[in-house]
Design a protein around this motif. Structure first.
Motif, PDB file in Angstrom:
ATOM      1  N   ASP A  42       0.853  -1.183   0.000  1.00 38.95           N
ATOM      2  CA  ASP A  42       0.000   0.000   0.000  1.00 38.95           C
ATOM      3  C   ASP A  42       0.893   1.238   0.000  1.00 38.95           C
ATOM      4  O   ASP A  42       2.006   1.218   0.541  1.00 38.95           O
ATOM      5  CB  ASP A  42      -0.890   0.024   1.252  1.00 38.95           C
ATOM      6  CG  ASP A  42      -1.966  -1.062   1.204  1.00 38.95           C
ATOM      7  OD1 ASP A  42      -2.369  -1.457   0.080  1.00 38.95           O
ATOM      8  OD2 ASP A  42      -2.392  -1.502   2.280  1.00 38.95           O
ATOM      9  N   PRO A  43       0.412   2.358  -0.582  1.00 39.86           N
ATOM     10  CA  PRO A  43       1.205   3.591  -0.575  1.00 39.86           C
ATOM     11  C   PRO A  43       1.437   4.095   0.847  1.00 39.86           C
ATOM     12  O   PRO A  43       0.606   3.890   1.731  1.00 39.86           O
ATOM     13  CB  PRO A  43       0.343   4.592  -1.347  1.00 39.86           C
ATOM     14  CG  PRO A  43      -0.727   3.807  -2.011  1.00 39.86           C
ATOM     15  CD  PRO A  43      -0.851   2.514  -1.292  1.00 39.86           C
ATOM     16  N   THR A  64       5.131  10.174  -2.945  1.00 36.79           N
ATOM     17  CA  THR A  64       4.439   9.111  -2.226  1.00 36.79           C
ATOM     18  C   THR A  64       5.163   7.798  -2.495  1.00 36.79           C
ATOM     19  O   THR A  64       5.273   7.369  -3.640  1.00 36.79           O
ATOM     20  CB  THR A  64       2.966   9.017  -2.669  1.00 36.79           C
ATOM     21  OG1 THR A  64       2.343  10.276  -2.396  1.00 36.79           O
ATOM     22  CG2 THR A  64       2.233   7.916  -1.936  1.00 36.79           C
ATOM     23  N   GLN A  92       5.708   3.877  -2.559  1.00 38.53           N
ATOM     24  CA  GLN A  92       4.950   2.631  -2.643  1.00 38.53           C
ATOM     25  C   GLN A  92       5.912   1.552  -3.127  1.00 38.53           C
ATOM     26  O   GLN A  92       6.325   1.534  -4.280  1.00 38.53           O
ATOM     27  CB  GLN A  92       3.754   2.756  -3.583  1.00 38.53           C
ATOM     28  CG  GLN A  92       2.865   1.524  -3.550  1.00 38.53           C
ATOM     29  CD  GLN A  92       1.568   1.729  -4.307  1.00 38.53           C
ATOM     30  OE1 GLN A  92       1.407   2.672  -5.069  1.00 38.53           O
ATOM     31  NE2 GLN A  92       0.623   0.837  -4.102  1.00 38.53           N
ATOM     32  N   ASP A  96      10.745   1.715  -4.413  1.00 41.02           N
ATOM     33  CA  ASP A  96       9.555   2.356  -3.836  1.00 41.02           C
ATOM     34  C   ASP A  96       8.897   3.341  -4.802  1.00 41.02           C
ATOM     35  O   ASP A  96       8.285   4.310  -4.405  1.00 41.02           O
ATOM     36  CB  ASP A  96       9.912   3.047  -2.509  1.00 41.02           C
ATOM     37  CG  ASP A  96      10.881   4.197  -2.664  1.00 41.02           C
ATOM     38  OD1 ASP A  96      11.466   4.342  -3.757  1.00 41.02           O
ATOM     39  OD2 ASP A  96      11.065   4.946  -1.696  1.00 41.02           O
ATOM     40  N   TYR A 115       4.017   3.959  -6.904  1.00 41.44           N
ATOM     41  CA  TYR A 115       2.826   4.779  -6.719  1.00 41.44           C
ATOM     42  C   TYR A 115       2.296   5.291  -8.060  1.00 41.44           C
ATOM     43  O   TYR A 115       3.046   5.837  -8.870  1.00 41.44           O
ATOM     44  CB  TYR A 115       3.133   5.952  -5.792  1.00 41.44           C
ATOM     45  CG  TYR A 115       1.918   6.782  -5.450  1.00 41.44           C
ATOM     46  CD1 TYR A 115       0.884   6.244  -4.700  1.00 41.44           C
ATOM     47  CD2 TYR A 115       1.808   8.094  -5.880  1.00 41.44           C
ATOM     48  CE1 TYR A 115      -0.243   6.998  -4.383  1.00 41.44           C
ATOM     49  CE2 TYR A 115       0.700   8.859  -5.568  1.00 41.44           C
ATOM     50  CZ  TYR A 115      -0.326   8.304  -4.824  1.00 41.44           C
ATOM     51  OH  TYR A 115      -1.433   9.052  -4.518  1.00 41.44           O
TER      52      TYR A 115
END
Length: 176
Positions: free
Chosen positions: A47-48, A57, A59, A88, A91
């Motif tokens: 989940d973000p 953001t 994710q 990461d 998002y």
């Protein structure tokens, strides 16, 4: 008898250069050299993480590395037959678990980086024409003239202008 414990990490962790103005397989006016390009399968996406202290953001996602098309050993990192890729930058990427993807990483501060956005392309099948195009491009030493007949293929990914740019740059260099 005890078996020796392996200290080789099976995961390649790659940072997200979210501030780069370009992303995708054709960045820079003449096509920056790839540090790592691979075909993989999305294994998991977290989940973000909303964090007001971060400029993007986060994710995290995990990709099974199925086939490496090219890799360079960098001072701070190298692809060494790791099975998984973690970063990461997932998002708002239009991918889900099980999707096949083509991933493009570059060098930043002697390490692998991924500028997000169009640096991960969803592939329909192993003989996808875009995959064949990028393989020819890599085998040619990233000679953009190899892409001339494939411009329409890249239009489907919103990369027509970038492909035309690297081709034009190569043509200008050839005239010198």
């Amino acid at each position: 008898m005890n078996q020796p414990i392996s200290t080789v990490d099976d995961t390649l962790r790659v940072g997200y250069t979210y501030w780069w103005p370009q992303s995708g397989p054709f960045i820079g006016n003449c096509g920056d050299k790839y540090a790592l390009v691979f075909l993989g399968t999305i294994q998991h996406i977290d989940d973000p993480v909303q964090n007001d202290d971060m400029l993007y953001t986060s994710q995290r996602g995990i990709i099974d590395i199925d086939e490496v098309l090219t890799s360079r050993t960098l001072k701070k990192n190298r692809y060494d037959k790791q099975k998984f890729f973690v970063s990461d930058y997932f998002y708002e990427e239009d991918v889900k678990q099980g999707d096949r993807v083509l991933v493009f990483c570059y060098e930043y501060e002697d390490n692998y980086s991924i500028p997000g956005g169009k640096s991960m392309l969803k592939i329909k099948e192993d003989n996808d024409p875009v995959l064949e195009s990028i393989k020819r491009y890599i085998l040619s030493g990233q000679n953009a003239l190899e892409l001339k007949k494939d411009v329409a293929l890249w239009k489907n990914y919103g990369l027509e202008a970038e492909v035309k740019q690297v081709i034009e740059c190569r043509e200008m260099r050839s005239k010198d």
